[in-house]
Design a protein around this motif. Sequence first.
Motif, PDB file in Angstrom:
ATOM      1  N   GLU A   6       1.716  12.371  -9.822  1.00  0.00           N
ATOM      2  CA  GLU A   6       1.568  13.682  -9.660  1.00  0.00           C
ATOM      3  C   GLU A   6       1.932  14.414  -9.488  1.00  0.00           C
ATOM      4  O   GLU A   6       2.136  15.413 -10.392  1.00  0.00           O
ATOM      5  CB  GLU A   6       0.361  13.245  -8.763  1.00  0.00           C
ATOM      6  N   ARG A   7       3.528  14.574  -9.065  1.00  0.00           N
ATOM      7  CA  ARG A   7       4.093  15.363  -9.233  1.00  0.00           C
ATOM      8  C   ARG A   7       4.869  15.338 -10.999  1.00  0.00           C
ATOM      9  O   ARG A   7       5.056  16.656 -10.804  1.00  0.00           O
ATOM     10  CB  ARG A   7       5.666  14.883  -8.227  1.00  0.00           C
ATOM     11  N   VAL A   8       5.205  14.501 -11.967  1.00  0.00           N
ATOM     12  CA  VAL A   8       5.653  14.534 -12.773  1.00  0.00           C
ATOM     13  C   VAL A   8       4.664  15.172 -13.448  1.00  0.00           C
ATOM     14  O   VAL A   8       5.034  15.742 -14.272  1.00  0.00           O
ATOM     15  CB  VAL A   8       5.998  12.963 -13.031  1.00  0.00           C
ATOM     16  N   GLU A   9       3.157  14.466 -13.228  1.00  0.00           N
ATOM     17  CA  GLU A   9       2.057  15.929 -13.313  1.00  0.00           C
ATOM     18  C   GLU A   9       1.854  16.609 -13.653  1.00  0.00           C
ATOM     19  O   GLU A   9       2.046  17.461 -14.511  1.00  0.00           O
ATOM     20  CB  GLU A   9       1.442  14.713 -13.809  1.00  0.00           C
ATOM     21  N   ARG A  10       2.137  17.145 -13.149  1.00  0.00           N
ATOM     22  CA  ARG A  10       2.746  18.546 -12.312  1.00  0.00           C
ATOM     23  C   ARG A  10       3.597  19.408 -13.404  1.00  0.00           C
ATOM     24  O   ARG A  10       3.278  20.332 -13.552  1.00  0.00           O
ATOM     25  CB  ARG A  10       2.609  18.772 -10.368  1.00  0.00           C
ATOM     26  N   VAL A  11       4.906  18.502 -13.265  1.00  0.00           N
ATOM     27  CA  VAL A  11       6.215  19.617 -13.840  1.00  0.00           C
ATOM     28  C   VAL A  11       6.101  19.243 -15.345  1.00  0.00           C
ATOM     29  O   VAL A  11       5.992  20.550 -16.324  1.00  0.00           O
ATOM     30  CB  VAL A  11       7.400  18.564 -13.268  1.00  0.00           C
ATOM     31  N   ARG A  12       5.330  18.247 -15.860  1.00  0.00           N
ATOM     32  CA  ARG A  12       4.345  18.343 -17.545  1.00  0.00           C
ATOM     33  C   ARG A  12       4.046  19.181 -17.594  1.00  0.00           C
ATOM     34  O   ARG A  12       4.176  20.451 -18.519  1.00  0.00           O
ATOM     35  CB  ARG A  12       4.102  17.160 -17.561  1.00  0.00           C
ATOM     36  N   ALA A  13       2.913  20.239 -16.905  1.00  0.00           N
ATOM     37  CA  ALA A  13       1.668  21.118 -17.028  1.00  0.00           C
ATOM     38  C   ALA A  13       2.704  22.005 -16.466  1.00  0.00           C
ATOM     39  O   ALA A  13       2.329  22.883 -17.420  1.00  0.00           O
ATOM     40  CB  ALA A  13       1.402  20.898 -15.356  1.00  0.00           C
ATOM     41  N   MET A  14       3.490  22.350 -15.608  1.00  0.00           N
ATOM     42  CA  MET A  14       4.252  23.883 -16.213  1.00  0.00           C
ATOM     43  C   MET A  14       5.048  23.701 -16.750  1.00  0.00           C
ATOM     44  O   MET A  14       5.092  25.051 -17.530  1.00  0.00           O
ATOM     45  CB  MET A  14       5.086  23.232 -14.677  1.00  0.00           C
ATOM     46  N   GLU A  15       6.242  22.350 -17.684  1.00  0.00           N
ATOM     47  CA  GLU A  15       6.840  22.884 -18.482  1.00  0.00           C
ATOM     48  C   GLU A  15       5.937  23.291 -19.909  1.00  0.00           C
ATOM     49  O   GLU A  15       6.213  24.100 -20.514  1.00  0.00           O
ATOM     50  CB  GLU A  15       6.978  21.579 -18.979  1.00  0.00           C
ATOM     51  N   ARG A  16       4.318  22.756 -19.780  1.00  0.00           N
ATOM     52  CA  ARG A  16       3.436  23.082 -21.088  1.00  0.00           C
ATOM     53  C   ARG A  16       3.043  24.908 -20.899  1.00  0.00           C
ATOM     54  O   ARG A  16       2.916  25.327 -22.034  1.00  0.00           O
ATOM     55  CB  ARG A  16       2.255  22.343 -20.885  1.00  0.00           C
ATOM     56  N   LEU A  17       2.575  24.979 -19.293  1.00  0.00           N
ATOM     57  CA  LEU A  17       2.755  26.401 -19.380  1.00  0.00           C
ATOM     58  C   LEU A  17       3.614  28.098 -19.445  1.00  0.00           C
ATOM     59  O   LEU A  17       3.465  28.197 -20.123  1.00  0.00           O
ATOM     60  CB  LEU A  17       2.143  26.317 -17.514  1.00  0.00           C
ATOM     61  N   LYS A  40       0.787  -0.997   0.157  1.00  0.00           N
ATOM     62  CA  LYS A  40      -0.192   0.003  -0.490  1.00  0.00           C
ATOM     63  C   LYS A  40       0.759   1.288   0.545  1.00  0.00           C
ATOM     64  O   LYS A  40       0.601   1.983  -0.604  1.00  0.00           O
ATOM     65  CB  LYS A  40      -0.622   0.023   1.170  1.00  0.00           C
ATOM     66  N   LYS A  41       2.211   1.660   1.108  1.00  0.00           N
ATOM     67  CA  LYS A  41       2.633   2.479   1.327  1.00  0.00           C
ATOM     68  C   LYS A  41       3.481   2.410  -0.339  1.00  0.00           C
ATOM     69  O   LYS A  41       3.898   3.904  -0.851  1.00  0.00           O
ATOM     70  CB  LYS A  41       3.494   1.780   1.860  1.00  0.00           C
ATOM     71  N   LEU A  42       3.758   1.684  -1.233  1.00  0.00           N
ATOM     72  CA  LEU A  42       4.260   1.434  -2.432  1.00  0.00           C
ATOM     73  C   LEU A  42       3.751   2.189  -2.875  1.00  0.00           C
ATOM     74  O   LEU A  42       4.042   2.786  -4.450  1.00  0.00           O
ATOM     75  CB  LEU A  42       5.139  -0.022  -2.931  1.00  0.00           C
ATOM     76  N   LYS A  43       2.285   1.853  -3.513  1.00  0.00           N
ATOM     77  CA  LYS A  43       1.465   2.344  -3.737  1.00  0.00           C
ATOM     78  C   LYS A  43       1.136   3.835  -3.955  1.00  0.00           C
ATOM     79  O   LYS A  43       1.062   4.751  -5.247  1.00  0.00           O
ATOM     80  CB  LYS A  43      -0.402   1.603  -3.925  1.00  0.00           C
ATOM     81  N   MET A  44       1.127   4.512  -2.238  1.00  0.00           N
ATOM     82  CA  MET A  44       1.014   5.603  -2.808  1.00  0.00           C
ATOM     83  C   MET A  44       2.617   6.294  -2.799  1.00  0.00           C
ATOM     84  O   MET A  44       1.687   7.392  -3.626  1.00  0.00           O
ATOM     85  CB  MET A  44       0.409   5.706  -1.060  1.00  0.00           C
ATOM     86  N   MET A  45       4.047   6.361  -2.849  1.00  0.00           N
ATOM     87  CA  MET A  45       4.593   6.880  -3.158  1.00  0.00           C
ATOM     88  C   MET A  45       4.320   6.840  -4.776  1.00  0.00           C
ATOM     89  O   MET A  45       4.955   7.921  -5.187  1.00  0.00           O
ATOM     90  CB  MET A  45       6.054   5.775  -2.352  1.00  0.00           C
ATOM     91  N   GLU A  46       4.036   5.525  -5.123  1.00  0.00           N
ATOM     92  CA  GLU A  46       3.939   6.032  -6.753  1.00  0.00           C
ATOM     93  C   GLU A  46       2.955   6.499  -7.801  1.00  0.00           C
ATOM     94  O   GLU A  46       3.231   7.334  -8.430  1.00  0.00           O
ATOM     95  CB  GLU A  46       3.200   4.425  -7.467  1.00  0.00           C
ATOM     96  N   MET A  47       1.665   6.985  -6.620  1.00  0.00           N
ATOM     97  CA  MET A  47       0.870   8.039  -7.135  1.00  0.00           C
ATOM     98  C   MET A  47       1.243   9.019  -6.842  1.00  0.00           C
ATOM     99  O   MET A  47       1.306   9.643  -7.133  1.00  0.00           O
ATOM    100  CB  MET A  47      -0.861   7.152  -6.298  1.00  0.00           C
TER     101      MET A  47
END
Length: 208
Positions: A20-31, A9-16
């Motif tokens: 989320e962080r990767v997606e935020r970074v990508r969104a910031m790069e697109r912006l 469960k902890k590993l899955k939470m860390m993965e999620m």
Amino acid sequence: MVRTEILIKKLKMMEMKLKERVERVRAMERLAIAKLIIPFCLGIAAAVILYLAGQDVYTRYATVFIIYSFTPLGGAIAAIPAGLGLGIHPAGLIAFIVFSDAVISLFLVWNFDHAKKIPLIGKMVEKVEESGNKALMRYRWAKRFGFVGLVLLVMFPLQWTGSAVGSIVGRLIGMPPLMTWLGVVLGTLIRTTLFTLISIGVASLFLG
């Protein structure tokens, strides 16, 4: 068994969280890319519209833009009479100059830090930043009056003033990008309108 499930469960939470962080970074790069491209697209769109309006129209506005952009001090003072002399309608002339400054300001307030890393453009931005620092040292009232001070700084054709410098000054005194941009646009609008009315009045005085 229980420990294994907890670990999974902890590993899955860390993965999620990582996703989320990767997606935020990508969104910031697109912006960031969008903020870099949009001002150029606006400028190109305006040039295309003027070109489609006819070669004569394009040449008139291009002449005004060159005079306005490359006159060392008081570009508006030289460009506005020139534009009126070329037969550009006062409203069109005001709109064109305000639009030009709005696009330049938009680029700077959005991309100031990134722009300094772009070849050629970076050196120009650094020079504008230097002028902004000089403006703050010379016109200390601009910082004291905040938004109003920025508008006044853009309005008056003094040394180390104008839309580009105003955009940097707004950043240096800690104003939000939107307020900085609005201050620059408002200052340009007031200045351009006043100079246009004065130019029309002077022309009427001598020609009337």
